[in-house]
Design a protein around this motif. Structure first.
Motif, PDB file in Angstrom:
ATOM      1  N   CYS A 213       0.863  -1.194   0.000  1.00 54.74           N
ATOM      2  CA  CYS A 213       0.000   0.000   0.000  1.00 54.74           C
ATOM      3  C   CYS A 213       0.899   1.243   0.000  1.00 54.74           C
ATOM      4  CB  CYS A 213      -0.891   0.009   1.238  1.00 54.74           C
ATOM      5  SG  CYS A 213      -1.981  -1.420   1.312  1.00 54.74           S
ATOM      6  N   LYS A 266      -2.597   3.529   9.480  1.00 50.96           N
ATOM      7  CA  LYS A 266      -3.612   2.583   8.999  1.00 50.96           C
ATOM      8  C   LYS A 266      -3.221   1.157   9.375  1.00 50.96           C
ATOM      9  CE  LYS A 266      -7.041   1.201   6.248  1.00 50.96           C
ATOM     10  NZ  LYS A 266      -7.418   1.606   4.917  1.00 50.96           N
ATOM     11  N   CYS A 277      -0.497  -9.566   6.381  1.00 51.61           N
ATOM     12  CA  CYS A 277       0.328  -8.708   5.538  1.00 51.61           C
ATOM     13  C   CYS A 277       1.782  -8.778   5.985  1.00 51.61           C
ATOM     14  CB  CYS A 277      -0.212  -7.271   5.643  1.00 51.61           C
ATOM     15  SG  CYS A 277       0.831  -6.069   4.829  1.00 51.61           S
TER      16      CYS A 277
END
Ligand code: SF4
Length: 294
Positions: A213, A266, A277
């Protein structure tokens, strides 16, 4: 999703939290597209194993409660309320649910809970993008949507601050308006095309190879650059860029510049898929992105 209730909150909270979303193959919600592709894919792949506690979801539940109250309002002659619409987009289905559309004013309304800081910083790009997509979708099914508004309920509003601070929102509810042009709708189509292309490529990749991300998607607070002097524990000055730090050091002295990586807010606090992740495990939990001197 596995819902736990570690603090024994009342049953209505639990049943609200248990209302689950079923992921359909090849169908993506507008809200999913606004996240990083890695987060979206990990959330879909591991949905059944993701665990969340009811206490972590109170603001989500608060938002649902606000919607439930507003839902009771009867639809006016020109209004469409809480409609989920789906449109084909290439090999995918795009699905979105807006709160209210008025076909006379051509305006989409969405109700949101937010922090006062969002209003103070004027940080509305995510809202704008979401509502632009809803208008785009409405236009695709024959409506002439031209603009949108967010009615934001500010959960941390302080009456005291509203009285004494000039830039503070005066009331705990604020309306933020957007108008969209033909150029905005053309840009929206390009944005959706690029997003679905990215998703199609990412769907073929194993978890650890998904594109990380972006700093923006990770709500990264931004790297800081600390000017240090040997033998002194605290920084002489902390600046926002290497150039500023070098400039400051040349004018004021100091021995080295330490890069302090920004925090991925986040990943730390809001990503339901973080457990799956490898960026989160390696960089955030194990701290492999720690400070380094240059
Ligand atoms: S933990 Fe961070 S990098 Fe990983 S999917 Fe979530 S937001 Fe993206």
């Amino acid at each position: 999703m596995i819902i736990t209730n570690k603090f024994n909150l009342p049953a209505p909270f639990v049943s609200l939290a248990q209302r689950d979303y079923i992921f359909e193959p090849n169908e993506y919600r507008v809200t999913s597209l606004l996240k990083g592709v890695r987060e979206t894919i990990l959330e879909r792949r591991h949905h059944e194993k993701i665990e969340r506690d009811v206490s972590d979801m109170v603001w989500l539940l608060f938002g649902t409660a606000v919607h439930a109250v507003l839902e009771r309002h009867e639809e006016g002659e020109h209004e469409l309320k809480e409609e989920r619409i789906k449109i084909p987009f290439g090999n995918y289905i795009l699905s979105g649910q807006f709160d209210l559309y008025n076909d006379k004013t051509k305006i989409v309304t969405d109700y949101k809970t937010a922090s006062v800081w969002k209003i103070i910083f004027g940080d509305f790009e995510d809202w704008r993008r979401q509502l632009l997509i809803y208008c785009y979708m409405l236009r695709k099914i024959g409506f002439d949507a031209q603009g949108a508004q967010v009615v934001a309920f500010l959960k941390d509003h302080s009456k005291r601050d509203a009285k004494i601070k000039a830039d503070y929102p005066p009331y705990p509810v604020q309306t933020v308006k957007f108008t969209f042009t033909d150029a905005d709708f053309a840009e929206c189509e390009e944005w959706l095309t690029a997003k679905f292309k990215e998703i199609a490529a990412a769907e073929k990749l194993p978890d650890d190879e998904l594109p990380i991300c972006t700093p923006e998607e990770r709500f990264n607070s931004g790297d800081k650059f600390a000017v240090l002097r040997k033998g002194r524990k605290t920084a002489l000055r902390v600046l926002d860029s290497m150039e500023e730090a070098k400039q400051w050091m040349s004018e004021n002295g100091g021995d080295e510049i330490q890069v302090r990586p920004g925090e991925d807010k986040k990943c730390i606090d809001y990503c339901a898929a973080c457990e799956f992740c490898n960026y989160y495990r390696e960089k955030v939990v194990n701290g492999n992105g720690g400070s380094k001197a240059v």
